[in-house]
Design a protein around this motif. Sequence first.
Motif, PDB file in Angstrom:
ATOM      1  N   ARG A  57       5.183  12.409  -4.210  1.00 35.81           N
ATOM      2  CA  ARG A  57       4.694  11.438  -5.193  1.00 35.81           C
ATOM      3  C   ARG A  57       4.842  10.020  -4.647  1.00 35.81           C
ATOM      4  NH1 ARG A  57       5.722  13.540 -11.350  1.00 35.81           N
ATOM      5  NH2 ARG A  57       5.183  15.714 -10.930  1.00 35.81           N
ATOM      6  N   PRO A  58       3.821   9.487  -4.003  1.00 41.52           N
ATOM      7  CA  PRO A  58       3.895   8.108  -3.514  1.00 41.52           C
ATOM      8  C   PRO A  58       3.821   7.115  -4.674  1.00 41.52           C
ATOM      9  CG  PRO A  58       1.722   9.024  -3.111  1.00 41.52           C
ATOM     10  CD  PRO A  58       2.567  10.155  -3.638  1.00 41.52           C
ATOM     11  N   VAL A  59       4.361   5.932  -4.455  1.00 43.89           N
ATOM     12  CA  VAL A  59       4.294   4.882  -5.477  1.00 43.89           C
ATOM     13  C   VAL A  59       2.845   4.439  -5.652  1.00 43.89           C
ATOM     14  CG1 VAL A  59       4.733   3.034  -3.791  1.00 43.89           C
ATOM     15  CG2 VAL A  59       5.265   2.664  -6.216  1.00 43.89           C
ATOM     16  N   HIS A  60       2.430   4.208  -6.893  1.00 47.86           N
ATOM     17  CA  HIS A  60       1.079   3.685  -7.116  1.00 47.86           C
ATOM     18  C   HIS A  60       1.112   2.285  -7.722  1.00 47.86           C
ATOM     19  CE1 HIS A  60       0.442   3.876 -11.530  1.00 47.86           C
ATOM     20  NE2 HIS A  60       1.347   4.833 -11.481  1.00 47.86           N
ATOM     21  N   TRP A 237      -0.421  -2.768  -6.696  1.00 48.25           N
ATOM     22  CA  TRP A 237      -1.044  -1.474  -6.947  1.00 48.25           C
ATOM     23  C   TRP A 237      -1.439  -0.890  -5.596  1.00 48.25           C
ATOM     24  CZ3 TRP A 237      -1.509  -5.830  -9.744  1.00 48.25           C
ATOM     25  CH2 TRP A 237      -1.234  -5.751 -11.120  1.00 48.25           C
ATOM     26  N   PHE A 238      -0.973   0.310  -5.306  1.00 40.75           N
ATOM     27  CA  PHE A 238      -1.201   0.965  -4.021  1.00 40.75           C
ATOM     28  C   PHE A 238      -2.316   1.996  -4.203  1.00 40.75           C
ATOM     29  CE2 PHE A 238       3.127  -0.520  -4.325  1.00 40.75           C
ATOM     30  CZ  PHE A 238       3.334  -1.174  -3.115  1.00 40.75           C
ATOM     31  N   HIS A 239      -3.430   1.796  -3.497  1.00 34.60           N
ATOM     32  CA  HIS A 239      -4.627   2.610  -3.717  1.00 34.60           C
ATOM     33  C   HIS A 239      -4.762   3.769  -2.742  1.00 34.60           C
ATOM     34  CE1 HIS A 239      -5.555  -0.757  -6.259  1.00 34.60           C
ATOM     35  NE2 HIS A 239      -5.772  -1.577  -5.254  1.00 34.60           N
ATOM     36  N   ARG A 240      -4.375   3.540  -1.484  1.00 35.16           N
ATOM     37  CA  ARG A 240      -4.582   4.546  -0.442  1.00 35.16           C
ATOM     38  C   ARG A 240      -3.393   4.527   0.521  1.00 35.16           C
ATOM     39  NH1 ARG A 240      -9.878   2.191  -0.986  1.00 35.16           N
ATOM     40  NH2 ARG A 240     -11.473   3.781  -1.401  1.00 35.16           N
ATOM     41  N   PRO A 241      -3.187   5.628   1.261  1.00 35.76           N
ATOM     42  CA  PRO A 241      -2.149   5.622   2.296  1.00 35.76           C
ATOM     43  C   PRO A 241      -2.489   4.610   3.398  1.00 35.76           C
ATOM     44  CG  PRO A 241      -2.880   7.867   1.794  1.00 35.76           C
ATOM     45  CD  PRO A 241      -3.854   6.947   1.136  1.00 35.76           C
ATOM     46  N   PHE A 242      -1.476   4.129   4.102  1.00 33.15           N
ATOM     47  CA  PHE A 242      -1.675   3.145   5.172  1.00 33.15           C
ATOM     48  C   PHE A 242      -0.452   3.131   6.071  1.00 33.15           C
ATOM     49  CE2 PHE A 242       0.272   1.097   1.516  1.00 33.15           C
ATOM     50  CZ  PHE A 242       1.389   0.502   2.084  1.00 33.15           C
ATOM     51  N   ARG A 243      -0.592   2.414   7.177  1.00 31.17           N
ATOM     52  CA  ARG A 243       0.529   2.136   8.076  1.00 31.17           C
ATOM     53  C   ARG A 243       0.682   0.618   8.174  1.00 31.17           C
ATOM     54  NH1 ARG A 243       2.566   6.301  11.389  1.00 31.17           N
ATOM     55  NH2 ARG A 243       3.551   4.645  12.605  1.00 31.17           N
ATOM     56  N   ALA A 244       1.887   0.131   7.976  1.00 31.27           N
ATOM     57  CA  ALA A 244       2.133  -1.309   8.043  1.00 31.27           C
ATOM     58  C   ALA A 244       2.275  -1.804   9.476  1.00 31.27           C
ATOM     59  CB  ALA A 244       3.391  -1.675   7.253  1.00 31.27           C
ATOM     60  N   ARG A 261       3.498 -24.054 -12.264  1.00 25.24           N
ATOM     61  CA  ARG A 261       3.302 -22.663 -11.859  1.00 25.24           C
ATOM     62  C   ARG A 261       1.902 -22.457 -11.300  1.00 25.24           C
ATOM     63  NH1 ARG A 261       4.399 -22.002 -17.087  1.00 25.24           N
ATOM     64  NH2 ARG A 261       2.568 -20.640 -17.365  1.00 25.24           N
ATOM     65  N   GLY A 262       1.797 -21.566 -10.324  1.00 27.99           N
ATOM     66  CA  GLY A 262       0.503 -21.209  -9.760  1.00 27.99           C
ATOM     67  C   GLY A 262       0.382 -19.698  -9.655  1.00 27.99           C
ATOM     68  N   LEU A 263      -0.800 -19.184  -9.984  1.00 26.85           N
ATOM     69  CA  LEU A 263      -1.052 -17.750  -9.922  1.00 26.85           C
ATOM     70  C   LEU A 263      -1.838 -17.431  -8.653  1.00 26.85           C
ATOM     71  CD1 LEU A 263      -0.852 -15.024 -11.504  1.00 26.85           C
ATOM     72  CD2 LEU A 263      -3.167 -15.522 -12.342  1.00 26.85           C
ATOM     73  N   ALA A 264      -1.438 -16.368  -7.970  1.00 26.52           N
ATOM     74  CA  ALA A 264      -2.136 -15.944  -6.750  1.00 26.52           C
ATOM     75  C   ALA A 264      -2.447 -14.460  -6.839  1.00 26.52           C
ATOM     76  CB  ALA A 264      -1.285 -16.227  -5.513  1.00 26.52           C
ATOM     77  N   ARG A 265      -3.625 -14.087  -6.282  1.00 23.60           N
ATOM     78  CA  ARG A 265      -4.030 -12.693  -6.212  1.00 23.60           C
ATOM     79  C   ARG A 265      -4.335 -12.338  -4.765  1.00 23.60           C
ATOM     80  NH1 ARG A 265      -8.261 -13.301 -11.139  1.00 23.60           N
ATOM     81  NH2 ARG A 265      -9.510 -14.143  -9.435  1.00 23.60           N
ATOM     82  N   GLY A 266      -4.008 -11.132  -4.385  1.00 23.36           N
ATOM     83  CA  GLY A 266      -4.272 -10.701  -3.017  1.00 23.36           C
ATOM     84  C   GLY A 266      -4.894  -9.318  -2.974  1.00 23.36           C
ATOM     85  N   GLN A 267      -5.760  -9.127  -1.984  1.00 19.49           N
ATOM     86  CA  GLN A 267      -6.328  -7.807  -1.715  1.00 19.49           C
ATOM     87  C   GLN A 267      -6.069  -7.483  -0.249  1.00 19.49           C
ATOM     88  OE1 GLN A 267     -10.410  -8.630  -3.164  1.00 19.49           O
ATOM     89  NE2 GLN A 267     -10.051  -7.040  -4.696  1.00 19.49           N
ATOM     90  N   VAL A 277      -4.291  -2.010  -1.020  1.00 19.74           N
ATOM     91  CA  VAL A 277      -3.301  -2.548  -1.958  1.00 19.74           C
ATOM     92  C   VAL A 277      -3.880  -3.777  -2.654  1.00 19.74           C
ATOM     93  CG1 VAL A 277      -0.949  -3.467  -2.242  1.00 19.74           C
ATOM     94  CG2 VAL A 277      -1.405  -1.790  -0.448  1.00 19.74           C
ATOM     95  N   SER A 278      -3.581  -3.935  -3.936  1.00 22.43           N
ATOM     96  CA  SER A 278      -3.884  -5.161  -4.676  1.00 22.43           C
ATOM     97  C   SER A 278      -2.571  -5.787  -5.129  1.00 22.43           C
ATOM     98  CB  SER A 278      -4.763  -4.862  -5.900  1.00 22.43           C
ATOM     99  OG  SER A 278      -6.011  -4.327  -5.516  1.00 22.43           O
ATOM    100  N   VAL A 279      -2.510  -7.122  -5.112  1.00 26.20           N
ATOM    101  CA  VAL A 279      -1.261  -7.840  -5.385  1.00 26.20           C
ATOM    102  C   VAL A 279      -1.542  -9.016  -6.320  1.00 26.20           C
ATOM    103  CG1 VAL A 279       0.799  -8.879  -4.328  1.00 26.20           C
ATOM    104  CG2 VAL A 279      -0.656  -7.358  -2.969  1.00 26.20           C
ATOM    105  N   THR A 280      -0.614  -9.294  -7.221  1.00 25.75           N
ATOM    106  CA  THR A 280      -0.660 -10.492  -8.051  1.00 25.75           C
ATOM    107  C   THR A 280       0.748 -11.078  -8.118  1.00 25.75           C
ATOM    108  OG1 THR A 280      -2.464  -9.613  -9.396  1.00 25.75           O
ATOM    109  CG2 THR A 280      -1.242 -11.452 -10.309  1.00 25.75           C
TER     110      THR A 280
END
Length: 290
Positions: A57-60, A237-244, A261-267, A277-280
């Motif tokens: 069960r990988p983290v999602h 949010w982790f969408h698919r397997p990967f290697r770092a 404060r500032g909001l940032a989003r990453g893909q 992976v998606s990041v906020t």
Amino acid sequence: MTGRTPTERLSDLLDLEEIDLNIFRGRSPHESLQRVFGGQVAGQALVAAGRTVGADRPVHSLHAYFLRPGIPGVPIVYQVERIRDGRSFTTRRVVAVQRGRTIFNLTASFHLPEPGIEHQLPMPEVPDPESLPTLADEIRAQLGTLPEPLERMARRQAFDIRYVERLRWSADALRDAEPRSGVWMRAIGSLGDDPLVHTCALTYASDMTLLDAVRLPVEPLWGPRGFDTASLDHAMWFHRPFRADEWFLYQQESPVATGARGLARGQIYNREGKLIVSVTQEGLFRKLDA
């Protein structure tokens, strides 16, 4: 730790000591920093959660708050609460404690992989990482030398970071700059084959450059800083397997900044263009006294 490579030191940071059932202890290296790097705490907390979940069960997803600054050099204890073990999903809550005070908490959800719908928006077109200078080389080319604090940081850095666009070095160059930034990254050296290690290493890396997008319209990324910055919360949010330890593209943008404060989003995409992976994250930007 003497003689260890930066990647080996990162692996050591993510190798927690189990001191009791559901209780783990992580190292916090002595650094000339005001606080422990947030990505370290997030990565270690996810290791603690993952150690209580089966490898099938990988983290999602994870959602976390940075509550107090961590003290460099002082071990951090991670207490895991087993919230739920369902047929498809497993949930864990982790509290990070240092000197008797909670500094961080995280909730993570793990999912047994199953077939379903498939789609994604395409990865942006950017230069290949091999065509771009390393961060250290770019700073050295601009300044003629790498200042000693940055030289020390480069020697300790476990990730190769290459900015997709050339860094801006003056306030004039930032005029009309969009709140966007992109970097190619990968661990410098192999991280082995444990998927949890790669997930936690990328969690560590996800906090390194995400708030760049908030800063870009205000001040150069490298140079004297006019703001004290700190991560406030973090979600992934982790969408698919990967290697770092393979190249991944981290595209970052800031849809809004207001007050302190500032909001940032990453893909985050792999080399084949798959969104992995998606990041906020929201960050504190408190103006320093002149």
